[in-house]
Design an enzyme around this catalytic site. Structure first.
Site, PDB file in Angstrom:
ATOM      1  N   TYR A 142       0.820  -1.209   0.000  1.00 26.65           N
ATOM      2  CA  TYR A 142       0.000   0.000   0.000  1.00 26.65           C
ATOM      3  C   TYR A 142       0.859   1.267   0.000  1.00 26.65           C
ATOM      4  O   TYR A 142       0.432   2.308  -0.464  1.00 26.65           O
ATOM      5  CB  TYR A 142      -0.885   0.047   1.252  1.00 26.65           C
ATOM      6  CG  TYR A 142      -2.183  -0.700   1.151  1.00 26.65           C
ATOM      7  CD1 TYR A 142      -2.214  -2.068   0.908  1.00 26.65           C
ATOM      8  CD2 TYR A 142      -3.399  -0.034   1.311  1.00 26.65           C
ATOM      9  CE1 TYR A 142      -3.415  -2.748   0.838  1.00 26.65           C
ATOM     10  CE2 TYR A 142      -4.598  -0.711   1.242  1.00 26.65           C
ATOM     11  CZ  TYR A 142      -4.598  -2.059   1.003  1.00 26.65           C
ATOM     12  OH  TYR A 142      -5.791  -2.720   0.930  1.00 26.65           O
ATOM     13  N   ASP A 223      -3.020 -18.468   0.570  1.00 26.72           N
ATOM     14  CA  ASP A 223      -4.028 -19.139  -0.272  1.00 26.72           C
ATOM     15  C   ASP A 223      -4.756 -20.208   0.542  1.00 26.72           C
ATOM     16  O   ASP A 223      -5.985 -20.324   0.517  1.00 26.72           O
ATOM     17  CB  ASP A 223      -3.408 -19.710  -1.558  1.00 26.72           C
ATOM     18  CG  ASP A 223      -2.103 -20.455  -1.348  1.00 26.72           C
ATOM     19  OD1 ASP A 223      -1.550 -20.442  -0.223  1.00 26.72           O
ATOM     20  OD2 ASP A 223      -1.619 -21.083  -2.311  1.00 26.72           O
TER      21      ASP A 223
HETATM   22  C1  IPM Z   1     -10.353  -0.968   4.082  1.00 26.97           C
HETATM   23  C2  IPM Z   1     -10.415  -0.369   2.689  1.00 26.97           C
HETATM   24  C3  IPM Z   1      -9.191   0.489   2.431  1.00 26.97           C
HETATM   25  C4  IPM Z   1      -7.972  -0.423   2.542  1.00 26.97           C
HETATM   26  C5  IPM Z   1      -9.157   1.244   1.085  1.00 26.97           C
HETATM   27  C6  IPM Z   1     -10.403   2.077   0.866  1.00 26.97           C
HETATM   28  C7  IPM Z   1      -7.944   2.092   0.958  1.00 26.97           C
HETATM   29  O1  IPM Z   1     -10.570  -1.372   1.732  1.00 26.97           O
HETATM   30  O2  IPM Z   1     -10.285  -0.205   5.061  1.00 26.97           O
HETATM   31  O3  IPM Z   1     -10.406  -2.197   4.204  1.00 26.97           O
HETATM   32  O4  IPM Z   1      -7.663  -1.148   1.590  1.00 26.97           O
HETATM   33  O5  IPM Z   1      -7.338  -0.409   3.598  1.00 26.97           O
END
Ligand code: IPM
Ligand code: NAD
Ligand code: MN
Length: 357
Positions: A142, A223
């Site tokens: 991320y 998985d």
């Molecule tokens: C969550 C959401 C977020 C994430 C997105 C909207 C960035 O899916 O809080 O689970 O992936 O963390």
């Protein structure tokens, strides 16, 4: 006690579910003699529309100054074609990062009253389940470098997953600490048969496990874990995993509780101040129709009382009211299934919870 709570309503159903949790918190404040001061700040698409920025500095400052933060959800089709840095989701990732919230606790359990809504086989449902997913929240793919470039077959895109030993150590400790308060079992989920980050993750988790001889620890490949979650969810107590695996597996875990509208979460860092958010999104398909299930957000508010304010009785009170609402057969549309019960809306569900506080 007097507490300052920042509200990040966000987009889609965000405002509806946050307002629901605020109503519940107001009743709790009155009942237990507290004062909660709520201050709204912009985030996500709503912030883009008003300021051009999914995370205005005022929002960051307000959240850092507050005693705690309650978030609804961000995003929606209106903003899906904006460049990456201007997407609503960037606001959410930004506030998690700015507040240093590296631990995301996502509890998933089967309420006896919702057994009929669990899509699993009757013999699996009969075993029940109660697990705590501990998702790493400020690292991994991320937050890694990404980009576009010219590749062997023409234009390509790339994202990178990186985890430092420090990042794995602190999330592993969070998982072992959580396990100590539960059934003392941790399953660490990775893809160590392929990914180098997962091999470092696994080594590090094993080393931290030695500090917790009272907690058992095992590894599982992601998985297999996705499969085991629907095969025998009762085997899981605490699950610890990376940002992306935790995102995917927690949505899977939510559906076996009956609905994604049931799952709360607490995003925590090194201090007690945290951000509390349902695991689901802004549900654009039902936004503005009073159809959202507010329970995930109401239970997130209960987690706030427990983790941020040490208000255990107050948190219990909310959780018991939710238990009672479900036992009484009161349902929003997402948890009505084939029960034949007539679904009520978000506002009425809120009232029903409040009646039982
Ligand atoms: C969550 C959401 C977020 C994430 C997105 C909207 C960035 O899916 O809080 O689970 O992936 O963390
Ligand atoms: P979603 O979680 O918003 O919705 C998936 C499905 O679940 C939809 O059918 C929706 O109606 C239903 N649902 C979700 N919450 C519900 C609730 N409380 N009550 C009843 N039904 C509910 O996921 P999505 O459709 O993939 O994403 C929509 C938008 O939300 C996207 O822009 C995405 O980026 C964003 N998103 C934000 C967050 C967040 O802010 N924490 C989390 C996930 C997705
Ligand atoms: Mn998600």
């Amino acid at each position: 006690m007097e507490k300052n709570i920042a509200l990040l309503r966000g987009d889609g159903i965000g405002p509806e579910i946050v307002d629901s949790a605020v109503k519940v918190l107001e009743v709790i404040a009155e009942k237990f003699g507290h004062k909660f001061n709520f201050t709204p700040y912009l985030i996500g698409g709503a912030a883009i529309d008003a300021t051009g920025n999914p995370l205005p500095q005022e929002t960051v400052d307000g959240c850092l100054a507050a005693d705690s933060v309650l978030l609804g959800a961000v995003g929606g089709p209106k903003w899906d074609t904006l460049p990456a840095n201007l997407r609503p989701e960037k606001g959410l990732l930004g506030i998690r990062s700015a507040m240093g919230l590296y631990t995301n606790l996502r509890p998933a359990k089967l309420y006896p009253a919702l057994k009929e809504e669990c899509p699993l086989r009757a013999d699996i449902v009969a075993q029940g389940f109660d697990l705590m997913m501990v998702r790493e929240l400020t690292g991994g793919i991320y937050f890694g470098e990404r980009g576009r470039r010219e590749g062997k077959y023409g234009p390509e895109a790339w994202d990178t997953e990186a985890y430092s030993v420090m990042e794995v150590e602190r999330i592993a400790r969070a998982a072992f600490e959580a396990a100590r308060k539960r059934r003392k079992n941790v399953i660490s989920i990775d893809k160590a048969n392929v990914l180098e980050t997962s091999r470092l993750w696994r080594e590090t988790v094993h080393r931290i496990a030695e500090e917790y001889p009272d907690v058992s620890c095992a590894d599982m490949l992601v998985d297999n874990a996705a499969m085991q979650l629907v095969r025998r969810p009762s085997q899981f107590d605490v699950v610890v995993t990376s940002n992306m695996f935790g995102d995917i597996l927690s949505d899977e875990a939510s559906q076996i509780t009956g609905s994604i509208g049931m799952l709360p979460s607490a995003s925590l860092g090194a201090t007690t101040r945290g951000l509390y958010e349902p695991i689901h999104g802004s549900a654009p398909d039902i936004a503005g129709q009073d159809k959202a299930n507010p329970i995930a957000t109401v239970l997130s508010a209960a987690m706030m009382l427990r983790y941020a304010f040490d208000m255990m009785d107050e948190a219990d009170c909310i959780e018991k009211a939710v238990d009672k609402v479900l036992e009484d057969g009161i349902r929003t549309a997402d948890i009505v299934g084939s029960s034949g019960i007539e679904a009520i809306g978000c506002k009425q569900m809120t009232e029903e919870i409040i009646k039982r506080l």
